[in-house]
Design an enzyme around this catalytic site. Structure first.
Site, mmCIF file in Angstrom:
data_model
loop_
_atom_site.group_PDB
_atom_site.id
_atom_site.type_symbol
_atom_site.label_atom_id
_atom_site.label_comp_id
_atom_site.label_asym_id
_atom_site.label_seq_id
_atom_site.Cartn_x
_atom_site.Cartn_y
_atom_site.Cartn_z
ATOM 1 N N ASP A 9 0.850 -1.199 0.000
ATOM 2 C CA ASP A 9 0.000 0.000 0.000
ATOM 3 C C ASP A 9 0.881 1.243 0.000
ATOM 4 O O ASP A 9 1.083 1.887 1.030
ATOM 5 C CB ASP A 9 -0.939 -0.032 1.216
ATOM 6 N N LYS A 31 0.813 -7.896 -2.887
ATOM 7 C CA LYS A 31 -0.544 -7.459 -3.221
ATOM 8 C C LYS A 31 -0.494 -6.030 -3.750
ATOM 9 O O LYS A 31 -0.006 -5.127 -3.071
ATOM 10 C CB LYS A 31 -1.439 -7.509 -1.983
ATOM 11 N N ASP A 58 -5.576 -6.593 -6.053
ATOM 12 C CA ASP A 58 -6.695 -6.383 -5.128
ATOM 13 C C ASP A 58 -7.438 -5.101 -5.486
ATOM 14 O O ASP A 58 -7.318 -4.091 -4.802
ATOM 15 C CB ASP A 58 -6.141 -6.319 -3.694
ATOM 16 N N LYS A 60 -10.820 -5.227 -6.053
ATOM 17 C CA LYS A 60 -12.191 -5.443 -5.531
ATOM 18 C C LYS A 60 -13.248 -4.950 -6.523
ATOM 19 O O LYS A 60 -14.037 -4.048 -6.232
ATOM 20 C CB LYS A 60 -12.364 -4.740 -4.183
ATOM 21 N N ASP A 63 -19.185 -3.852 -10.131
ATOM 22 C CA ASP A 63 -19.804 -3.022 -11.174
ATOM 23 C C ASP A 63 -20.821 -3.890 -11.907
ATOM 24 O O ASP A 63 -21.095 -5.026 -11.487
ATOM 25 C CB ASP A 63 -18.697 -2.488 -12.117
ATOM 26 N N THR A 121 -12.624 -6.433 6.566
ATOM 27 C CA THR A 121 -12.186 -6.677 7.953
ATOM 28 C C THR A 121 -12.123 -5.378 8.770
ATOM 29 O O THR A 121 -11.940 -5.420 9.975
ATOM 30 C CB THR A 121 -10.809 -7.374 7.981
ATOM 31 N N ARG A 210 0.925 -3.199 6.955
ATOM 32 C CA ARG A 210 1.744 -2.341 7.812
ATOM 33 C C ARG A 210 2.685 -3.045 8.779
ATOM 34 O O ARG A 210 3.814 -2.570 8.973
ATOM 35 C CB ARG A 210 0.833 -1.322 8.525
#
Ligand code: C5P
Length: 238
Positions: A9, A31, A58, A60, A63, A121, A210
């Site tokens: 990320d 990821k 990822d 997600k 649509d 989550t 993280r």
């Protein structure tokens, strides 16, 4: 044996590639999520593949069926190993996604695993709009539907894995919200588990961001989580 997936990320490719290089040789997957992909696009996925790392894309998808069909076909052409979409997109959307992957395979691509998101989550009790029932029960119901519609696996909290596997033993479970030590910082995650607990519950893929990417020595943090996963006993195993 469960796999470790490290969530990259990051706001740009340079930080992500630097982390990916540090993870080479650990056995971890990476990821690529919305933040990184929105900035850098498919090139960052290709960079990860060139480093020899299996990639979970990822994004997600959620649509209309026709759009998701095309998204999945495009994602397959990037050579990703696993991609995600929301089961709440419904039966027609999920079946369109599976058809998109099948078409890509017929055109010569490798088939990625298709994983459906049940409930994020980061959601705690009462936070999922429109859902009064227990989130674990809702997640297990969605997982059952995803399996029936052709998904390979689901994204769920570690707390839901056992209930899901009881109903759909063939369905693979991928669990974010992993935190190495109980009681330590959970950031914005609500339904967390340690790596040992997630493996013991039967999770097949553990997503960790993280706790690895913010560690002083990320490769060492990844190795330590992999070690914890190796030594954890899967419940029911001898
Ligand atoms: O840093 P942390 O370990 O919380 O990162 C978790 C990663 O897993 C993030 O990239 C987040 O987007 C992703 N994720 C999640 N919950 C889901 C699906 C994906 O936290 N249900």
């Amino acid at each position: 044996m469960a796999n470790l997936v490290v969530a990259l990320d990051y706001p740009d490719a340079s930080a992500a590639v630097q982390m990916a290089r540090a993870l080479q040789g650990t056995g971890a997957w990476v990821k690529v999520g919305l933040e990184l992909f929105t900035k850098e696009g498919p090139a960052v996925v290709c960079a990860m593949r060139e480093l020899g790392l299996p990639v979970m894309l990822d994004l997600k998808f959620y649509d209309i069926p026709n759009t998701v069909h095309g998204c999945v076909r495009s994602a397959c052409s990037l050579g990703v190993n696993l991609l995600t979409l929301h089961i709440q997109g419904g039966e027609r959307m999920i079946r369109a996604a599976v058809a998109g992957a099948d078409e890509a395979v017929a055109a010569g691509c490798c088939r990625p695993l298709l994983f459906g998101v049940t409930v994020l989550t980061s959601m705690g009790p009462g936070e999922q709009p429109g859902i009064e029932e227990d989130l674990s029960v809702f997640a297990a119901q969605l997982a059952g539907k995803g399996a029936a519609w052709g998904l390979d696996g689901v994204v769920c909290s570690g707390h839901e894995v056992q209930a899901i596997k009881r109903v759909c033993p063939q369905l693979r479970c991928l669990t974010p919200g992993i935190r190495p030590a109980e009681g330590k910082q959970t950031d914005d995650q609500r339904r967390t588990m340690t790596p040992e607990q997630a493996v013991a519950a039967g999770s097949d893929f553990l997503v960790v961001g993280r706790p690895i990417t913010k560690a002083v020595n990320p490769a060492e943090a990844a190795r330590s989580i992999l070690h914890a996963m190796d030594t954890a006993l899967v419940e029911g195993a001898v």
